[in-house]
Design a protein around this motif. Structure first.
Motif, short mmCIF file in Angstrom:
data_model
loop_
_atom_site.label_atom_id
_atom_site.label_comp_id
_atom_site.label_asym_id
_atom_site.label_seq_id
_atom_site.Cartn_x
_atom_site.Cartn_y
_atom_site.Cartn_z
N GLU A 168 121.96 59.20 68.50
CA GLU A 168 121.28 60.86 67.93
C GLU A 168 120.49 61.21 68.86
O GLU A 168 120.58 62.58 69.05
CB GLU A 168 120.69 60.37 66.67
N PHE A 169 119.77 60.55 69.50
CA PHE A 169 118.71 61.10 70.34
C PHE A 169 119.44 61.80 71.68
O PHE A 169 119.17 62.80 71.94
CB PHE A 169 117.93 59.92 70.97
N MET A 170 120.49 60.95 72.16
CA MET A 170 121.05 61.53 73.39
C MET A 170 122.10 62.63 73.28
O MET A 170 122.07 63.58 73.99
CB MET A 170 121.93 60.43 74.17
N ARG A 171 122.33 62.71 71.98
CA ARG A 171 123.47 63.93 71.50
C ARG A 171 122.23 65.22 71.20
O ARG A 171 122.94 66.31 71.51
CB ARG A 171 124.25 63.70 70.46
N SER A 172 121.13 64.92 70.73
CA SER A 172 120.50 66.15 70.49
C SER A 172 119.45 66.63 71.55
O SER A 172 118.87 67.76 71.57
CB SER A 172 119.43 65.68 69.20
N ILE A 173 119.05 65.88 72.60
CA ILE A 173 117.90 65.99 73.50
C ILE A 173 118.60 67.04 74.54
O ILE A 173 119.52 66.92 75.01
CB ILE A 173 117.62 64.53 74.22
N LYS A 174 118.00 68.07 74.50
CA LYS A 174 118.33 69.16 75.65
C LYS A 174 117.82 68.73 77.09
O LYS A 174 118.66 69.26 77.98
CB LYS A 174 117.88 70.72 75.14
N ARG A 175 116.71 68.31 77.04
CA ARG A 175 116.24 67.73 78.54
C ARG A 175 115.36 66.62 78.55
O ARG A 175 114.72 66.60 77.53
CB ARG A 175 115.41 69.31 78.98
N LEU A 176 115.36 65.76 79.41
CA LEU A 176 114.84 64.62 79.51
C LEU A 176 114.62 64.32 81.04
O LEU A 176 115.42 64.21 81.69
CB LEU A 176 115.45 63.43 79.00
N ASP A 177 113.31 64.57 81.44
CA ASP A 177 112.70 64.57 82.60
C ASP A 177 111.60 64.03 82.81
O ASP A 177 110.87 63.43 81.91
CB ASP A 177 112.94 65.70 83.48
N LYS A 178 110.95 63.93 84.20
CA LYS A 178 109.86 63.44 84.05
C LYS A 178 108.68 63.88 83.45
O LYS A 178 107.50 63.42 83.03
CB LYS A 178 109.47 63.37 85.69
N SER A 179 108.73 65.35 83.24
CA SER A 179 107.70 65.92 82.53
C SER A 179 107.73 65.74 81.22
O SER A 179 106.57 65.91 80.41
CB SER A 179 108.10 67.31 82.67
N ASN A 180 108.70 65.28 80.35
CA ASN A 180 108.60 64.99 79.00
C ASN A 180 108.90 63.70 78.25
O ASN A 180 109.05 63.52 77.24
CB ASN A 180 109.37 66.13 78.32
N TYR A 181 109.29 62.84 79.00
CA TYR A 181 110.06 61.60 78.75
C TYR A 181 108.96 60.74 77.75
O TYR A 181 109.36 60.15 77.02
CB TYR A 181 110.83 60.77 79.70
#
Lengths: 306, 250
Positions: free
Chosen positions: A82-95
């Motif tokens: 669910e997380f991977m399908r809904s996340i729009k952006r995952l990077d160093k700034s917000n992980y």
């Protein structure tokens, strides 16, 4: 169960993965006629692969830890997907913020599953509860969640990054494109002021048979997480997770990593589903012998190859 | 059942290492131990390598090592690091009784040694719960409560199988029970002539309990050992008969 997608062309193809997992019942558990308390799961989509291994605690009062580890795998898979399908952006700034939310979601859902199971199956009719000492019975009656205690390690590998969530003992191995193996902390390669490697994922408090666990009330604060962008400087070929029974078989990290590399190559060489089935059977055979000659513990392996 | 050749993983299986159980001995050698008492300890420690080797033979997945210290006015580790039974044969030297009963110092030192950085780091991939065997015949002459409180935070100590010998009427059984976590793990020895016999018995019992990983019993290794201790009959020969115990490795 094999999760295979375009394995023939996985080399250098972003989004093409091979995943597999296996859990075997430990030799000491076979002798004692105990169930396997480990559980593992693997899956993938077009954009990412996910793997989880969980080790249900083996002490006497953890009478439902096989259920606890199974719940953790099932809930972890659902939550991560669910997380991977809904996340729009995952990077160093917000992980950190995002993965902390994911961890809490996993813990909350795991506790709900445990609560439901306990309400449906009280300890009164559980013969494993009946044989416990009075102190263990009292401990479980005060906190029934303990009976389901389990560790949890999950890894997600995408074309651009990977992350690992870890609660309790067990090992995550990152296989690089030059065929070397590093821990995620080594791969992260961040150092403190004294030049010492920062251990973000590895919990140095964990010694001997003491581990953090999903059944702890403060489980959310014990979760460790690492997020690494796999750019050209940090290319990754595969991630292999194992429960602690495997590394406990060996006297050196090198001997353990040699096994991990062997497992990786066994899967890498497969050309079709039949060969993957054969690789898994051979691994099961090897793990059974490892358990018999080594830790005696249940053993789990989950692998994601890019 | 797994085949015996190991297949693709044969070489990896060859690398499988036995886990290590370390037996820690802490012996009071204060002046009151003079004579028969210390002589019995000295003789017992010459016997234990063979006992440990026999236990180890029946537990191929475990190594047993020995770490021994004496305490009186201070603490002295006889083994510079945990030793195999064969190494220990050449290391043990007869101990002379003298000085005070610095139990607190001994507990502090034990806390330092029960660490990956000290005595429990050579085989970091595989350690079993340590065994701790303490013998004392008197009142501690230093502060033991704070050192014990610190020691109780040590994960190795928490999981260790602990036994204490209270020798003679002057031994403080309450203190020793505090150290072991239960009075059931304290053995009273009124007759000094039996010290050697008891040390041998407990060495076998602790090492066998600590290296047996198969189980149908609901008891913890410490509980199993306590039951053995409670069933000791001074009038009968000691029999080491440890039932299967649970592998509490997580």
């Amino acid at each position: 169960m094999v999760n295979l997608f375009m394995h023939k062309s996985r080399k250098n193809k972003i989004g093409k993965f091979l995943t597999d997992n296996i859990s075997i019942r430990g030799y000491s558990h076979i002798i004692a006629n105990k169930e396997c308390q480990d559980c593992s799961v693997s899956w993938h989509t077009d954009s990412y692969s996910g793997i989880i291994v969980c080790d249900g605690h083996g002490g006497e009062k953890y009478i439902r830890s096989s259920k606890g580890s199974a719940f953790a795998c099932e809930i972890g898979k659902t939550a991560i997907d669910e997380f991977m399908r809904s996340i729009k952006r995952l990077d160093k700034s917000n992980y950190k913020e995002q993965l902390t939310v994911l961890e809490r979601h996993i813990i909350n859902n795991w506790r709900k599953a445990v609560e439901k199971d306990f309400n449906d199956n009280s300890f009164e009719n559980d013969e494993r509860f009946a044989v416990l000492s009075d102190s263990d019975k009292n401990a479980l009656l005060k906190n029934y969640v303990k009976a389901y205690g389990s560790t949890f390690i999950a890894a997600v590998l995408t074309g651009k990054y990977y992350f690992v969530l870890k609660l309790g003992d067990g090992n995550a191995n990152i296989i690089l494109s030059n065929d070397t193996i590093k821990t995620p902390d080594e791969h992260n390669a961040e150092y403190d002021e004294d030049g010492k490697l920062k251990k973000v994922l590895e919990d140095e408090q964990l010694e001997f048979n003491v581990t953090t666990s999903l059944c702890q009330s403060a489980a959310d604060t014990e979760f460790r997480q690492i997020f690494i962008e796999t750019d050209k400087t940090k290319p990754v070929s595969a991630i292999v997770l194992t429960t602690d029974g495997i590394i406990n078989c060996f006297r050196s990290v090198e001997a353990y990593q040699s096994l991990i590399k062997n497992i990786y190559h066994a899967y890498l060489e497969t050309e079709n589903e039949k060969e993957i089935e054969k690789a898994r059977l051979e691994l099961a055979n090897g793990l059974n012998q490892l358990s018999e000659k080594g830790s005696g513990d249940d053993l789990s392996v989950a692998i994601a190859i890019k | 059942m797994a085949d015996t050749n190991g297949g693709r993983y044969g070489a990896n299986i060859e690398e499988v290492a036995a886990r290590t159980m370390t037996l820690f001995y802490l012996f009071d050698k204060s002046g009151s131990m003079y004579g028969e008492k210390i002589g019995q300890v000295n003789n017992a420690m010459k016997d234990i390598p063979q006992i440990i080797k026999e236990v180890a033979e029946s537990a191929p997945n475990a190594n047993i090592t020995v770490a021994a210290a004496t305490f009186s006015t201070g603490v002295e580790w006889i083994t510079p690091k945990p030793q195999t039974p064969d190494e220990f044969i050449n290391t043990w030297r007869d101990v002379q009784a003298e000085g005070l009963t610095s139990l607190g110092a001994a507990l502090t030192s034990l806390n330092e040694k029960m660490s990956r950085k000290a005595f429990l780091g050579d085989n970091p991939m595989g350690y079993l719960a340590p065994g701790i065997i303490i013998l004392s015949d008197g009142e501690p002459t230093d502060d033991w409560e704070k050192p014990l409180a610190e020691l109780k935070k040590n994960n190795w100590f928490k999981n260790a199988i602990k036994v204490a010998f209270a020798v003679g009427a002057d031994a403080n059984k309450t203190v020793l029970a505090e150290v072991c976590g239960t009075p059931e793990a304290v053995i009273s020895i009124d007759d000094p002539e039996k010290i050697r016999q008891y040390i041998k018995f407990v060495t076998a019992a602790v090492s066998k309990t600590g290296t047996t990983s198969q189980a149908s019993s609901s008891a913890s290794p410490q509980d199993v050992l306590n039951q053995q201790i409670q069933s000791i009959d001074d009038d009968k020969p000691f029999v080491v008969d440890i039932p299967d115990v649970d592998d509490s490795q997580w």
